[in-house]
Design a protein around this motif. Sequence first.
Motif, short mmCIF file in Angstrom:
data_model
loop_
_atom_site.label_atom_id
_atom_site.label_comp_id
_atom_site.label_asym_id
_atom_site.label_seq_id
_atom_site.Cartn_x
_atom_site.Cartn_y
_atom_site.Cartn_z
N THR A 326 4.59 -8.69 3.79
CA THR A 326 4.20 -9.42 2.57
C THR A 326 2.81 -10.03 2.70
OG1 THR A 326 6.53 -9.91 2.14
CG2 THR A 326 4.90 -11.24 0.96
N VAL A 327 2.53 -10.63 3.86
CA VAL A 327 1.21 -11.23 4.09
C VAL A 327 0.12 -10.18 3.97
CG1 VAL A 327 -0.27 -12.33 5.83
CG2 VAL A 327 2.07 -13.11 5.54
N ARG A 328 0.35 -9.01 4.54
CA ARG A 328 -0.66 -7.96 4.48
C ARG A 328 -0.79 -7.39 3.07
NH1 ARG A 328 -2.70 -6.42 9.24
NH2 ARG A 328 -1.63 -7.00 11.17
N ALA A 329 0.31 -7.22 2.39
CA ALA A 329 0.27 -6.60 1.06
C ALA A 329 -0.47 -7.48 0.05
CB ALA A 329 1.69 -6.33 0.56
N LEU A 330 -0.35 -8.82 0.19
CA LEU A 330 -0.92 -9.73 -0.81
C LEU A 330 -2.18 -10.42 -0.32
CD1 LEU A 330 2.41 -11.28 -2.14
CD2 LEU A 330 1.06 -9.42 -3.13
N ALA A 331 -2.77 -9.91 0.75
CA ALA A 331 -3.96 -10.54 1.31
C ALA A 331 -5.14 -10.47 0.35
CB ALA A 331 -4.33 -9.85 2.62
N PRO A 332 -6.01 -11.49 0.37
CA PRO A 332 -7.21 -11.45 -0.45
C PRO A 332 -8.05 -10.21 -0.18
CG PRO A 332 -6.94 -13.62 0.55
CD PRO A 332 -5.92 -12.73 1.17
#
Length: 332
Positions: A326-332
């Motif tokens: 999730t962190v990687r998918a929604l990263a800036p």
Amino acid sequence: MTERDVFLPVAAQPSVDALVEQARLGEELGYDTAWLPETWGRDAVTTLTSIAHGTEDIDIGTSIMPVYSRSPALIGQTAATLQEVADGRFRLGLGPSGPIVIENWHGVDFGNPLRRTRETVDVVKQVLSGEPVDYDGEYFDLEGFRLRCDPPDPVPSVETAGMGPKAVELAGRFADGWHALMLTRDGLRDRLEDFERGSEMGDRDRSEQRVTLSLTCCALEDAEEAKQLVKQHSAFYVGGMGTYYRDNLARQGHEEVAHEIHDKWQGGDKQAAIAALPDDLLEQLAVWGTPEEAREHFERFTDVDGIEAVSVSFPRGADLDQIESTVRALAP
């Protein structure tokens, strides 16, 4: 441009090192702030100290630190120390939590949470100024306290969480920002009006205040798995965490659903409570899907006027791999 933060997992993690690694990943991917909640696991102060030493650029903060578990003077000392440790990257987020946590687990009378939160903010700001603290309040009377170390420079922001109209108005009047949680886009706009009104009442410079929306997110290749994690998390808060989240959802025009989820959860039928949360409402409260779907859905929340930052939060049931996805998918 709306900033993008990461809200470190509220659920228990394997170790402090795991939380440090999650903050490092957020830093590597360009997130602006790593927020850490303080519930009934690891304390936020020790953990954030480790995160401060393990990162270089990302801001760090508490979201939220309960105002009942420490004295306001100690909170001020803690904020000053964390600002020093973090080389100016610390933000203090405060809130009352709820009676289940405060009375049952801390053994403190919940009383008037709005008044106590306001007085805590007042005292903390006096402490952080480095000047002698003289305060005569309903809950706190202080005289002569002063930091023995140099006051922090810059002074960390003091922000508060709140869900009801009066709590959000109070954040606008006395705090440097507001942390929003479990709000639909329409509900968020209503509360933003409360915040703006409070800012005007307090003669504050709105451009110096920051509104942060914490948004439950799960981005996995298996979209159905992601949805179920988000749905279970949302139902748990509405049904199992006292009445605040239930009333918050009801206040936004979903009273029947809110009470059905709460009643079924309290009655022991958790699966029925989860099933009572319709997908169309869940879409207004959270983000889930494949990485591509989640990114598209996330953007619906970043374009709301009045929000300075959206914080990627995670379902309480998510494991380390699901959090990283999730962190990687929604990263800036």
